[in-house]
Design a protein around this motif. Structure first.
Motif, PDB file in Angstrom:
ATOM      1  N   GLU A 133       2.726   1.601  -3.295  1.00  0.00           N
ATOM      2  CA  GLU A 133       1.756   2.152  -4.464  1.00  0.00           C
ATOM      3  C   GLU A 133       1.296   3.630  -4.113  1.00  0.00           C
ATOM      4  O   GLU A 133       1.225   4.281  -5.418  1.00  0.00           O
ATOM      5  CB  GLU A 133       0.446   1.422  -4.360  1.00  0.00           C
ATOM      6  CG  GLU A 133      -0.511   1.425  -5.495  1.00  0.00           C
ATOM      7  CD  GLU A 133      -2.058   0.722  -5.233  1.00  0.00           C
ATOM      8  OE1 GLU A 133      -2.495   0.387  -6.131  1.00  0.00           O
ATOM      9  OE2 GLU A 133      -2.392   0.353  -3.995  1.00  0.00           O
ATOM     10  N   GLN A 134       1.182   4.037  -3.075  1.00  0.00           N
ATOM     11  CA  GLN A 134       0.841   5.465  -2.805  1.00  0.00           C
ATOM     12  C   GLN A 134       2.143   6.396  -3.027  1.00  0.00           C
ATOM     13  O   GLN A 134       1.894   7.438  -3.461  1.00  0.00           O
ATOM     14  CB  GLN A 134       0.352   5.462  -1.500  1.00  0.00           C
ATOM     15  CG  GLN A 134      -1.098   4.869  -1.248  1.00  0.00           C
ATOM     16  CD  GLN A 134      -1.430   4.754   0.280  1.00  0.00           C
ATOM     17  OE1 GLN A 134      -0.933   5.603   0.971  1.00  0.00           O
ATOM     18  NE2 GLN A 134      -2.434   3.789   0.575  1.00  0.00           N
ATOM     19  N   ASP A 135       3.214   6.044  -2.679  1.00  0.00           N
ATOM     20  CA  ASP A 135       4.362   6.595  -3.141  1.00  0.00           C
ATOM     21  C   ASP A 135       5.447   5.930  -3.438  1.00  0.00           C
ATOM     22  O   ASP A 135       6.406   5.479  -2.775  1.00  0.00           O
ATOM     23  CB  ASP A 135       4.837   7.405  -1.428  1.00  0.00           C
ATOM     24  CG  ASP A 135       5.949   8.269  -1.698  1.00  0.00           C
ATOM     25  OD1 ASP A 135       6.360   8.732  -3.081  1.00  0.00           O
ATOM     26  OD2 ASP A 135       6.388   8.919  -0.603  1.00  0.00           O
ATOM     27  N   ASP A 184       0.717  -1.259   0.032  1.00  0.00           N
ATOM     28  CA  ASP A 184       0.089  -0.097  -0.140  1.00  0.00           C
ATOM     29  C   ASP A 184       0.962   1.349  -0.115  1.00  0.00           C
ATOM     30  O   ASP A 184       0.805   2.264  -0.697  1.00  0.00           O
ATOM     31  CB  ASP A 184      -0.897   0.049   1.323  1.00  0.00           C
ATOM     32  CG  ASP A 184      -1.993  -0.818   1.201  1.00  0.00           C
ATOM     33  OD1 ASP A 184      -2.270  -1.511   0.049  1.00  0.00           O
ATOM     34  OD2 ASP A 184      -2.519  -1.309   2.216  1.00  0.00           O
ATOM     35  N   TRP A 185       1.812   1.132   0.881  1.00  0.00           N
ATOM     36  CA  TRP A 185       2.663   2.355   0.966  1.00  0.00           C
ATOM     37  C   TRP A 185       3.439   2.655  -0.318  1.00  0.00           C
ATOM     38  O   TRP A 185       3.480   3.994  -0.735  1.00  0.00           O
ATOM     39  CB  TRP A 185       3.648   2.222   2.265  1.00  0.00           C
ATOM     40  CG  TRP A 185       3.135   2.077   3.512  1.00  0.00           C
ATOM     41  CD1 TRP A 185       1.812   2.739   3.809  1.00  0.00           C
ATOM     42  CD2 TRP A 185       3.737   1.673   4.620  1.00  0.00           C
ATOM     43  NE1 TRP A 185       1.521   2.380   5.153  1.00  0.00           N
ATOM     44  CE2 TRP A 185       2.680   1.845   5.508  1.00  0.00           C
ATOM     45  CE3 TRP A 185       4.981   0.882   4.935  1.00  0.00           C
ATOM     46  CZ2 TRP A 185       2.863   1.363   7.099  1.00  0.00           C
ATOM     47  CZ3 TRP A 185       5.180   0.530   6.209  1.00  0.00           C
ATOM     48  CH2 TRP A 185       4.114   0.550   7.358  1.00  0.00           C
ATOM     49  N   ARG A 235      -1.185  -3.553  -9.865  1.00  0.00           N
ATOM     50  CA  ARG A 235      -1.058  -4.130  -8.658  1.00  0.00           C
ATOM     51  C   ARG A 235      -1.591  -5.417  -8.650  1.00  0.00           C
ATOM     52  O   ARG A 235      -2.659  -5.476  -9.218  1.00  0.00           O
ATOM     53  CB  ARG A 235      -1.702  -3.323  -7.514  1.00  0.00           C
ATOM     54  CG  ARG A 235      -1.472  -4.013  -6.148  1.00  0.00           C
ATOM     55  CD  ARG A 235      -1.857  -3.093  -5.089  1.00  0.00           C
ATOM     56  NE  ARG A 235      -1.937  -3.512  -3.836  1.00  0.00           N
ATOM     57  CZ  ARG A 235      -2.035  -2.832  -2.445  1.00  0.00           C
ATOM     58  NH1 ARG A 235      -2.419  -1.860  -2.849  1.00  0.00           N
ATOM     59  NH2 ARG A 235      -2.079  -3.421  -1.608  1.00  0.00           N
TER      60      ARG A 235
END
Length: 108
Positions: free
Chosen positions: A33-35, A30-31, A48
């Motif tokens: 993917e976001q940054d 998640d992290w 993903r």
């Protein structure tokens, strides 16, 4: 297990960053993917859990030069089978039809 130190700059003074544990690989996924800059500057995540012949790939990105980047996330120690898994994914991506890969990325 060897430890790696990390420091942040607080004004002009270096400050050691405390270590922490992460419970789930999904959190790391998640992290990133976001940054994506957590891994590399100018990286763009384009997929993903992308399904390949070798299984689902955690994340796939494109770097600033337009090269595909395979991201397989594991917490803890990296084992030989993890390296083999990443190589299998990279091989699948390298041999995948360009149109199929583009379509999978567009679904994301």
């Amino acid at each position: 297990m060897p430890r790696i130190g990390m420091w942040g700059i607080d004004g002009v003074t270096p400050r050691r960053v405390d270590s922490a544990s992460i419970d789930l690989e999904r959190d790391l996924e998640d992290w990133i993917e976001q940054d994506p800059s957590l891994l590399q500057a100018d990286l763009t995540i384009v997929g993903r859990q992308l399904h390949t012949a070798a299984g689902p790939l955690d994340l796939i990105g494109l770097d600033a030069q337009g090269r595909w980047t395979v991201i397989e996330i594991k917490k803890g120690r990296i084992r030989r089978d993890t390296i083999a898994q990443a190589i299998d994914y990279a091989s699948c991506i390298a041999t995948m039809d360009w149109g199929e890969l583009r379509d999978k990325a567009q679904e994301y």
